[in-house]
Design an enzyme around this catalytic site. Structure first.
Site, PDB file in Angstrom:
ATOM      1  N   HIS A 134       4.462  -0.096  -6.473  1.00 63.56           N
ATOM      2  CA  HIS A 134       3.228  -0.170  -7.267  1.00 63.56           C
ATOM      3  C   HIS A 134       3.434  -0.958  -8.554  1.00 63.56           C
ATOM      4  O   HIS A 134       4.521  -0.954  -9.120  1.00 63.56           O
ATOM      5  CB  HIS A 134       2.742   1.237  -7.628  1.00 63.56           C
ATOM      6  CG  HIS A 134       2.769   2.180  -6.482  1.00 63.56           C
ATOM      7  ND1 HIS A 134       2.039   1.959  -5.341  1.00 63.56           N
ATOM      8  CD2 HIS A 134       3.452   3.341  -6.281  1.00 63.56           C
ATOM      9  CE1 HIS A 134       2.257   2.946  -4.485  1.00 63.56           C
ATOM     10  NE2 HIS A 134       3.126   3.794  -5.024  1.00 63.56           N
ATOM     11  N   TYR A 175       0.908  -2.051  -2.736  1.00 60.66           N
ATOM     12  CA  TYR A 175      -0.317  -1.302  -2.416  1.00 60.66           C
ATOM     13  C   TYR A 175      -0.580  -0.287  -3.528  1.00 60.66           C
ATOM     14  O   TYR A 175       0.312  -0.006  -4.332  1.00 60.66           O
ATOM     15  CB  TYR A 175      -0.249  -0.648  -1.019  1.00 60.66           C
ATOM     16  CG  TYR A 175       0.908   0.285  -0.763  1.00 60.66           C
ATOM     17  CD1 TYR A 175       0.841   1.629  -1.090  1.00 60.66           C
ATOM     18  CD2 TYR A 175       2.075  -0.182  -0.153  1.00 60.66           C
ATOM     19  CE1 TYR A 175       1.899   2.490  -0.827  1.00 60.66           C
ATOM     20  CE2 TYR A 175       3.139   0.674   0.112  1.00 60.66           C
ATOM     21  CZ  TYR A 175       3.037   2.007  -0.224  1.00 60.66           C
ATOM     22  OH  TYR A 175       4.079   2.867   0.044  1.00 60.66           O
TER      23      TYR A 175
HETATM   24  C1  LIG Z   1      10.376   7.939  -6.281  1.00 64.45           C
HETATM   25  C2  LIG Z   1       8.971   7.706  -5.780  1.00 64.45           C
HETATM   26  O1  LIG Z   1       8.759   7.146  -4.738  1.00 64.45           O
HETATM   27  N1  LIG Z   1       8.009   8.179  -6.543  1.00 64.45           N
HETATM   28  C3  LIG Z   1       6.601   8.004  -6.188  1.00 64.45           C
HETATM   29  C4  LIG Z   1       5.964   9.359  -5.989  1.00 64.45           C
HETATM   30  C5  LIG Z   1       6.626  10.173  -4.858  1.00 64.45           C
HETATM   31  O2  LIG Z   1       6.499   9.511  -3.624  1.00 64.45           O
HETATM   32  C6  LIG Z   1       5.899  11.504  -4.758  1.00 64.45           C
HETATM   33  O3  LIG Z   1       5.887  12.148  -5.997  1.00 64.45           O
HETATM   34  C7  LIG Z   1       6.588  12.398  -3.722  1.00 64.45           C
HETATM   35  O4  LIG Z   1       6.016  13.631  -3.800  1.00 64.45           O
HETATM   36  O5  LIG Z   1       4.580   9.213  -5.647  1.00 64.45           O
HETATM   37  C8  LIG Z   1       3.758   8.436  -6.506  1.00 64.45           C
HETATM   38  O6  LIG Z   1       3.244   9.188  -7.611  1.00 64.45           O
HETATM   39  P1  LIG Z   1       3.628  10.571  -8.328  1.00 64.45           P
HETATM   40  O7  LIG Z   1       3.578  11.721  -7.401  1.00 64.45           O
HETATM   41  O8  LIG Z   1       4.891  10.359  -9.100  1.00 64.45           O
HETATM   42  O9  LIG Z   1       2.421  10.688  -9.361  1.00 64.45           O
HETATM   43  C9  LIG Z   1       1.070  10.670  -8.914  1.00 64.45           C
HETATM   44  C10 LIG Z   1       0.263   9.704  -9.765  1.00 64.45           C
HETATM   45  O10 LIG Z   1       0.241  10.139 -11.123  1.00 64.45           O
HETATM   46  C11 LIG Z   1       0.263   9.024 -11.994  1.00 64.45           C
HETATM   47  N2  LIG Z   1       1.443   9.126 -12.897  1.00 64.45           N
HETATM   48  C12 LIG Z   1       2.513   9.878 -12.582  1.00 64.45           C
HETATM   49  C13 LIG Z   1       3.564  10.006 -13.478  1.00 64.45           C
HETATM   50  C14 LIG Z   1       3.497   9.347 -14.700  1.00 64.45           C
HETATM   51  N3  LIG Z   1       4.448   9.484 -15.617  1.00 64.45           N
HETATM   52  N4  LIG Z   1       2.439   8.585 -14.981  1.00 64.45           N
HETATM   53  C15 LIG Z   1       1.400   8.454 -14.115  1.00 64.45           C
HETATM   54  O11 LIG Z   1       0.442   7.731 -14.401  1.00 64.45           O
HETATM   55  C16 LIG Z   1       0.302   7.773 -11.130  1.00 64.45           C
HETATM   56  O12 LIG Z   1      -1.024   7.316 -11.025  1.00 64.45           O
HETATM   57  C17 LIG Z   1       0.813   8.290  -9.806  1.00 64.45           C
HETATM   58  O13 LIG Z   1       0.347   7.538  -8.722  1.00 64.45           O
HETATM   59  C18 LIG Z   1       2.486   8.061  -5.722  1.00 64.45           C
HETATM   60  O14 LIG Z   1       2.324   8.578  -4.608  1.00 64.45           O
HETATM   61  O15 LIG Z   1       1.701   7.282  -6.276  1.00 64.45           O
HETATM   62  C19 LIG Z   1       4.410   7.158  -7.021  1.00 64.45           C
HETATM   63  C20 LIG Z   1       5.881   7.322  -7.346  1.00 64.45           C
HETATM   64  O16 LIG Z   1       6.464   6.058  -7.564  1.00 64.45           O
HETATM   65  C1  LIG Z   2      10.724   4.473  -3.985  1.00 64.05           C
HETATM   66  C2  LIG Z   2      10.149   3.566  -2.932  1.00 64.05           C
HETATM   67  O1  LIG Z   2       9.943   2.419  -3.134  1.00 64.05           O
HETATM   68  N1  LIG Z   2       9.907   4.137  -1.756  1.00 64.05           N
HETATM   69  C3  LIG Z   2       9.379   3.409  -0.623  1.00 64.05           C
HETATM   70  C4  LIG Z   2       8.155   4.160  -0.141  1.00 64.05           C
HETATM   71  O2  LIG Z   2       7.183   4.064  -1.157  1.00 64.05           O
HETATM   72  C5  LIG Z   2       6.449   5.255  -1.410  1.00 64.05           C
HETATM   73  O3  LIG Z   2       5.476   5.381  -0.396  1.00 64.05           O
HETATM   74  C6  LIG Z   2       4.632   6.510  -0.575  1.00 64.05           C
HETATM   75  C7  LIG Z   2       3.722   6.620   0.623  1.00 64.05           C
HETATM   76  O4  LIG Z   2       4.489   6.846   1.788  1.00 64.05           O
HETATM   77  C8  LIG Z   2       3.859   6.378  -1.875  1.00 64.05           C
HETATM   78  O5  LIG Z   2       3.014   5.263  -1.854  1.00 64.05           O
HETATM   79  C9  LIG Z   2       4.863   6.255  -3.020  1.00 64.05           C
HETATM   80  O6  LIG Z   2       4.143   6.055  -4.208  1.00 64.05           O
HETATM   81  C10 LIG Z   2       5.798   5.099  -2.784  1.00 64.05           C
HETATM   82  O7  LIG Z   2       6.792   5.093  -3.790  1.00 64.05           O
HETATM   83  C11 LIG Z   2       7.624   3.568   1.140  1.00 64.05           C
HETATM   84  O8  LIG Z   2       7.050   2.305   0.916  1.00 64.05           O
HETATM   85  C12 LIG Z   2       8.752   3.488   2.161  1.00 64.05           C
HETATM   86  C13 LIG Z   2       8.293   2.822   3.459  1.00 64.05           C
HETATM   87  O9  LIG Z   2       9.317   2.875   4.389  1.00 64.05           O
HETATM   88  O10 LIG Z   2       9.854   2.737   1.628  1.00 64.05           O
HETATM   89  C14 LIG Z   2      10.422   3.382   0.487  1.00 64.05           C
HETATM   90  O11 LIG Z   2      11.536   2.644   0.091  1.00 64.05           O
END
Ligand SMILES: CC(=O)N[C@H]1[C@H]([C@H](O)[C@H](O)CO)O[C@](OP(=O)(O)OC[C@H]2O[C@@H](n3ccc(N)nc3=O)[C@H](O)[C@@H]2O)(C(=O)O)C[C@@H]1O
Ligand SMILES: CC(=O)N[C@@H]1[C@@H](O[C@@H]2O[C@H](CO)[C@H](O)[C@H](O)[C@H]2O)[C@@H](O)[C@@H](CO)O[C@H]1O
Length: 342
Positions: A318, A268
Site C-alpha cells: 500500500h 492495491y
Molecule cells: C505486516 C502487514 O502486512 N500488515 C498489514 C496488516 C495485516 O495484514 C493485518 O493487520 C493482519 O491482521 O493489514 C493492514 O492494516 P492494519 O490491520 O495494520 O490496519 C488497518 C487499517 O488501519 C489504518 N492504520 C493502521 C495503523 C496505523 N498506524 N495507521 C493507520 O492508518 C490503515 O488504514 C490500515 O489499512 C491492512 O489490511 O490494510 C495493512 C498492514 O500493512
Molecule cells: C507484508 C506484505 O507485503 N505482505 C504481502 C501480503 O500483503 C497483505 O495482503 C493483505 C490481504 O491478503 C492485506 O492487503 C495487507 O494489508 C497486505 O499487507 C499479500 O500481498 C501476500 C500475497 O501473497 O504477499 C505478502 O508478501
C-alpha cells in the site's frame, strides 16, 4: 390570438420540463459532464441517466449535509461514483472482465479456480442478499464511524463518541475488550480477509474482502469441510460466524477505488481505505478514527506496545502516504470528520 398564446404556454412548459429533468438527472449522477450539443450524444447520455435513476434511486438523507450531495467539491465529484456497488450479492455476483483481470493479479494467484463456480458455491451457502445498512429508501441520517487500527487511539478517550454512531466499522484483528474507553465497544460491521480473521460477536456483520479466488473458497470451506488452512500464511480452518452475517466486498469496487481515488498508487488499497470508501458510499455522515501515525510519528497498532512496529507504512503493498492524503483531503472539504487521536 388564443392559439398563439396556447402555443406559447406549451412551448414554455416543454422548455421548463426539459431543463428541470435534464438538470435533475445530471445532478443526480454526480458526473462532471462537458457540454456537447451533438444530438446523438445527448440522447445516449439522457438514456444512461434515466437507466441509472431507475436502477439506483438515491436514498433520502436528513443530515445537515450528506456525503453524496454533489456540488461542494470538484475534486470529490470527479472521483465519487454513487452507482458503484460495494457488495457482491447472490443477485449481483457479476464482475466485469476488466475488473476480474485486474483483481487476479493482486496476489498473483497461480491457476485459480473458476470464479463463477466459486461464487455459485459461496452464494449457495451464504444468503448474500445485501445488507440493512444498504437498504435504499430508508429515510434518516446514517452516522458511521470508521475505526482504523492506529496507535493514535491510545489515551484518546474517543470510546463514547465512537459508540454514539448508528454504524461502527472496524477491521482486521482490532480488539475492543480492554480498550473500550479509547475505541468503544460497539461494532456493527467488521472487515476481514482470511489472513486477518478474528472471531466476531454474534450481532456483528463480517465483510469479507476477497483478494483472490482462494479467499472466496476459504469462506466456503471454513463454514463446511474445514479443508483450507493455508493461503500465504496459516488461516483458520473453521469460523463461527453465522452465514446470514457474511457479506462479500465487490472486487469491481476495489478497482474503482484503485483507479478513481488512489490513482494507481501502491499495488492495491489497504483495508482502511476500502472501509472508508465503503462508508462514503453507504453512510450519510462519516467520522474517521485510528488512521495515521501518532503524535510521535509511530505507525503501530493501538493494542501493541512496540511502537516501532510500523507495519502499515512498511508493507510494499500500500501507498500509506497517498492514502493518508486522501483522508486529509476528504476532511479538508468537509466530506468526513477526521479525529487524529494522540
Ligand atoms: C505486516 C502487514 O502486512 N500488515 C498489514 C496488516 C495485516 O495484514 C493485518 O493487520 C493482519 O491482521 O493489514 C493492514 O492494516 P492494519 O490491520 O495494520 O490496519 C488497518 C487499517 O488501519 C489504518 N492504520 C493502521 C495503523 C496505523 N498506524 N495507521 C493507520 O492508518 C490503515 O488504514 C490500515 O489499512 C491492512 O489490511 O490494510 C495493512 C498492514 O500493512
Ligand atoms: C507484508 C506484505 O507485503 N505482505 C504481502 C501480503 O500483503 C497483505 O495482503 C493483505 C490481504 O491478503 C492485506 O492487503 C495487507 O494489508 C497486505 O499487507 C499479500 O500481498 C501476500 C500475497 O501473497 O504477499 C505478502 O508478501
Amino acid at each position: 390570438m388564443v392559439v398563439v398564446r396556447r402555443r406559447n404556454v406549451k412551448m414554455f412548459t416543454f422548455a421548463f420540463l426539459l431543463i428541470t429533468v435534464t438538470s435533475f438527472l445530471l445532478n443526480y449522477t454526480h458526473q462532471v459532464t462537458t457540454t456537447t450539443w451533438d444530438p446523438r450524444h445527448l440522447i445516449v447520455q439522457f438514456s444512461e441517466h434515466v437507466q441509472k435513476l431507475f436502477k439506483y434511486p438515491r436514498r433520502p438523507c436528513s443530515c445537515r449535509t450528506c456525503i453524496s450531495e454533489p456540488g461542494h467539491s470538484l475534486w470529490f465529484d470527479q472521483r465519487f461514483n454513487s452507482t458503484m456497488q460495494p457488495f457482491l450479492t447472490s443477485q449481483n455476483a457479476l464482475i466485469p472482465e476488466d475488473s476480474y483481470r485486474w483483481w487476479l493479479k493482486l496476489q498473483g494467484e497461480k491457476s485459480p479456480r473458476s470464479l463463477n463456480s466459486t461464487l455459485a458455491e459461496l452464494f449457495g451457502i451464504i444468503p448474500g442478499d445485501g445488507d440493512p445498512l444498504q437498504e435504499r429508501g430508508s429515510p434518516g441520517c446514517r452516522r458511521c464511524a470508521v475505526v482504523g487500527n492506529s496507535g493514535n487511539l491510545r489515551q484518546s478517550r474517543y470510546g463514547q463518541d465512537i459508540d454514539s454512531h448508528d454504524f461502527v466499522l472496524r477491521m482486521n484483528r482490532a480488539p475492543t475488550a480492554g480498550y473500550e474507553s479509547d475505541v468503544g465497544s460497539k461494532t456493527t460491521h467488521h472487515f476481514v480477509y482470511p489472513e486477518s480473521y478474528k472471531e466476531l460477536a454474534a450481532n456483528v456483520s463480517m465483510i469479507l474482502i476477497p483478494f483472490k479466488t482462494l479467499d472466496l473458497r476459504w469462506v466456503v470451506t471454513a463454514l463446511t469441510t474445514g479443508t483450507i488452512n493455508f493461503t500465504y500464511v496459516p488461516v483458520p480452518r473453521k469460523i463461527k460466524v453465522k452465514k446470514e452475517k457474511i457479506l462479500v466486498y465487490n472486487p469491481a469496487f476495489m478497482k474503482y477505488i484503485y483507479e478513481n481515488w488512489l490513482e494507481h498508487h501502491g499495488r492495491y488499497p489497504s483495508t482502511g481505505l476500502l472501509s472508508l470508501m465503503f462508508a462514503l458510499h453507504v453512510c450519510d455522515e462519516v467520522n474517521v478514527y485510528g488512521f495515521g501515525a501518532d503524535s510521535k510519528g509511530h505507525w503501530h497498532h493501538y493494542w501493541e506496545n512496540n511502537t516501532s512496529g510500523g507495519a502499515f507504512r512498511k508493507t510494499g503493498v500500500h501507498d500509506g502516504d497517498f492514502e493518508f492524503n486522501i483522508t486529509l483531503t476528504l476532511a479538508s472539504i468537509e466530506k468526513i470528520k477526521f479525529f487524529k487521536g494522540r
